[in-house]
Design an enzyme around this catalytic site. Structure first.
Site, short mmCIF file in Angstrom:
data_model
loop_
_atom_site.label_atom_id
_atom_site.label_comp_id
_atom_site.label_asym_id
_atom_site.label_seq_id
_atom_site.Cartn_x
_atom_site.Cartn_y
_atom_site.Cartn_z
N GLN A 109 0.83 -1.21 0.00
CA GLN A 109 0.00 0.00 0.00
C GLN A 109 0.86 1.26 0.00
O GLN A 109 0.53 2.25 -0.66
CB GLN A 109 -0.91 0.00 1.24
CG GLN A 109 -2.01 1.05 1.20
CD GLN A 109 -3.22 0.64 0.38
OE1 GLN A 109 -3.67 -0.49 0.49
NE2 GLN A 109 -3.72 1.53 -0.44
N LYS A 124 2.00 1.90 -3.53
CA LYS A 124 0.83 2.26 -4.33
C LYS A 124 0.42 3.70 -4.06
O LYS A 124 0.20 4.49 -4.99
CB LYS A 124 -0.32 1.31 -3.96
CG LYS A 124 -1.59 1.55 -4.72
CD LYS A 124 -2.83 0.91 -4.07
CE LYS A 124 -2.63 -0.54 -3.67
NZ LYS A 124 -3.92 -1.22 -3.41
N LYS A 163 -2.63 -0.90 6.70
CA LYS A 163 -3.68 -1.87 6.39
C LYS A 163 -4.16 -2.47 7.69
O LYS A 163 -3.39 -2.54 8.64
CB LYS A 163 -3.12 -2.98 5.49
CG LYS A 163 -4.16 -3.71 4.69
CD LYS A 163 -4.48 -2.98 3.40
CE LYS A 163 -5.63 -3.61 2.67
NZ LYS A 163 -5.79 -2.99 1.34
N ASP A 198 -12.11 -2.81 2.23
CA ASP A 198 -11.36 -3.79 1.44
C ASP A 198 -12.29 -5.01 1.41
O ASP A 198 -13.51 -4.85 1.61
CB ASP A 198 -10.00 -4.09 2.12
CG ASP A 198 -9.02 -4.83 1.21
OD1 ASP A 198 -8.33 -4.18 0.43
OD2 ASP A 198 -8.96 -6.07 1.27
N ASN A 224 -16.59 -5.41 -5.16
CA ASN A 224 -16.53 -4.01 -5.57
C ASN A 224 -15.58 -3.79 -6.75
O ASN A 224 -15.90 -3.05 -7.68
CB ASN A 224 -16.11 -3.17 -4.35
CG ASN A 224 -15.80 -1.74 -4.72
OD1 ASN A 224 -14.64 -1.37 -4.92
ND2 ASN A 224 -16.83 -0.94 -4.85
O1 2IT Z 1 -6.13 -2.00 -1.48
C1 2IT Z 1 -6.53 -0.82 -1.50
O2 2IT Z 1 -5.93 0.06 -2.10
C2 2IT Z 1 -7.76 -0.51 -0.75
N1 2IT Z 1 -8.37 -1.39 -0.17
C3 2IT Z 1 -8.28 0.91 -0.70
C4 2IT Z 1 -7.54 1.69 0.33
C5 2IT Z 1 -8.10 3.06 0.61
O3 2IT Z 1 -7.63 3.65 1.60
O4 2IT Z 1 -8.96 3.54 -0.11
#
Ligand code: 2IT
Length: 448
Positions: free
Chosen positions: A113, A116, A128, A168, A242
């Site tokens: 994350q 990302k 997370k 998530d 989703n």
């Molecule tokens: O894996 C991901 O990028 C998410 N579950 C979304 C994380 C977010 O903070 O919107």
């Protein structure tokens, strides 16, 4: 490509100390391989112990989640929040409620994350969380009880400038609502402390669609870079949550034909394409307490393939959107055999390391999740900005920003890969681009 001795030594030490954290080690190894070319030119990364620091979460909160089921029985789950890296901003990342949740899977997700979020260009760190909770066959009251208990501990560790969780797997707008309500009750304040909120109380337009739409925008940019387009492409999709829903909607709009979906019970094959009322039905399936794809086959009279994944279906593009390691070496060989040419990861690390090797070895174009699915968290970043400004932006504005973000991520990946002599390798491009941002911010901020 061999691994540089510095990352090799750090990985080895992690393996020794965390031998059971297999998903986390898998994610670390992939990043370390990609960033290896950086260490000859930048000895500072080693002297600053960047890799040792980057692979150690700033903090892991592990807690008991007690709740009562509808039979009056006391139940206990294990809850976590991994606050991995705050070099670029408050910790940001989703909450996953799923039986597969362990410290290892959340460490892998939090680690990924961070890179990302760096790719989105927005000020967000990596985190997370979640719980090993199984929503299957749960009533709505049980979900609410669970969410309230989970937040009764989590609230003391989060805040709009500290850590901003989202959804998530297993956590959608309904759960975000229960979590938000409990946070508000405990703190007495209406804060933008979670994203993925319902529109009427602080959510952002297009956040539900953002992950899937972003994946398709990135796939579209990738196809255009290869001199092609989405029009008429057969797309094998897995999952039905989703992410898969957003991909199916936008892919259909841009002329792609989504031919499959999957669940824990198997997959469906719908060669006509998933569109119209079938997209609506995906939403219904998601809200049902059954975690099965079979009802889709019954309802629309298409083939149900019990216990099988979609990867043996002929397609030009595969987009795995279910969960980590859902596409293995054998699946990759099936895709190659059927002349699939592109694989774009919708989920986080859905392809095993062996699968990626097979795909890239056969010359397929492969885009990793941390680049492809960054649109979700990017619009979460925009939700935070709207909450801070106490405003709500129009959908067109958010869609334009989302599309531009995905195109920038796409171009950055290609540009950086070329810079290090590995033209066309989106994995190397994404990992190096994300890594550099986080590493350089850490150096700027000193040994913390
Ligand atoms: O894996 C991901 O990028 C998410 N579950 C979304 C994380 C977010 O903070 O919107």
């Amino acid at each position: 490509m061999g691994m540089h001795p510095y990352p090799a030594q750090v990985l080895n030490s992690l393996r020794g100390r965390n031998p059971w954290e297999t998903e986390f080690l898998q994610a670390v190894e992939e990043v370390f391989e990609s960033v290896s070319p950086l260490f000859e030119l930048n000895p500072q990364y080693a002297s600053e112990a960047i890799l040792e620091r980057m692979t150690e979460p700033e903090r892991i909160i592990s807690f008991r989640v007690p709740w009562t089921d509808d039979q009056g029985r006391h139940r206990v789950n294990r809850g976590f929040r991994v606050q991995f890296n705050s070099a670029l901003g408050p910790y940001k990342g989703g909450l996953r409620f799923h039986p597969s949740v362990t410290q290892s899977s959340l460490k892998f997700l939090g680690f990924e994350q961070g890179f990302k979020n760096a790719l989105t260009g927005l000020p967000m760190g990596g985190g997370k969380g979640g719980a090993d909770f199984d929503f299957r066959n749960c009533t709505d009251r049980e979900r609410m009880a669970f969410c309230q208990s989970f937040m009764s501990e989590l609230y003391r560790h989060i805040g709009p400038d500290i850590d901003v969780p989202a959804g998530d797997i297993g956590v959608g707008a309904r759960e975000i609502g229960y979590l938000f309500g409990q946070y508000k009750r405990l703190t007495g304040s209406f804060h933008g402390v979670l994203t993925g909120k319902r529109l009427e109380w602080g959510g952002s337009l297009l956040r539900p669609e953002a992950t899937g739409y972003g994946i398709v925008y990135l796939a579209d940019a990738m196809l255009r870079a290869a001199g092609e387009g989405l029009e008429g492409k057969r797309i094998a999709l897995s999952g039905f949550g989703n992410v898969a829903w957003g991909v199916a909607r936008k892919a259909e709009e841009l002329g792609g034909v989504v031919i499959s979906l999957s669940g824990p019970d198997g997959s469906i094959h719908d060669p006509e394409g998933i569109r119209g009322e079938k997209l609506e039905y995906m939403l219904e399936m998601r809200l049902s307490p059954r975690d099965e794809i079979r009802p889709y086959a019954d309802r629309f009279k298409v083939e149900f393939r019990p216990g099988r994944r979609p990867w043996d279906l002929p397609c030009e593009l595969a987009i795995p959107c279910a969960i980590q390691n859902e596409l293995d070496e054998d699946d990759a060989r099936s895709l190659v055999r059927n002349q699939c040419r592109y694989v774009v990861e919708g989920a986080n690390m859905p392809c095993t390391a062996g699968a990626v090797e097979v795909l890239q070895g056969a010359g397929l174009v492969f885009v990793p999740g941390k680049a492809a699915n960054a649109g979700g968290v990017a619009v979460s970043g925009l939700e935070m900005a709207q909450n801070s400004a106490r405003r709500s932006w129009p959908a067109e504005e958010i869609d334009t920003l989302l599309r531009a973000t995905m195109e920038t991520i796409h171009d950055t990946c290609l540009q950086v890969a070329e810079e290090v002599g590995q033209a066309g390798d989106y994995v190397v491009g994404a990992n190096i681009a994300g890594f550099r941002k986080v590493a350089d911010a850490m150096i700027d901020q000193g040994l913390v």
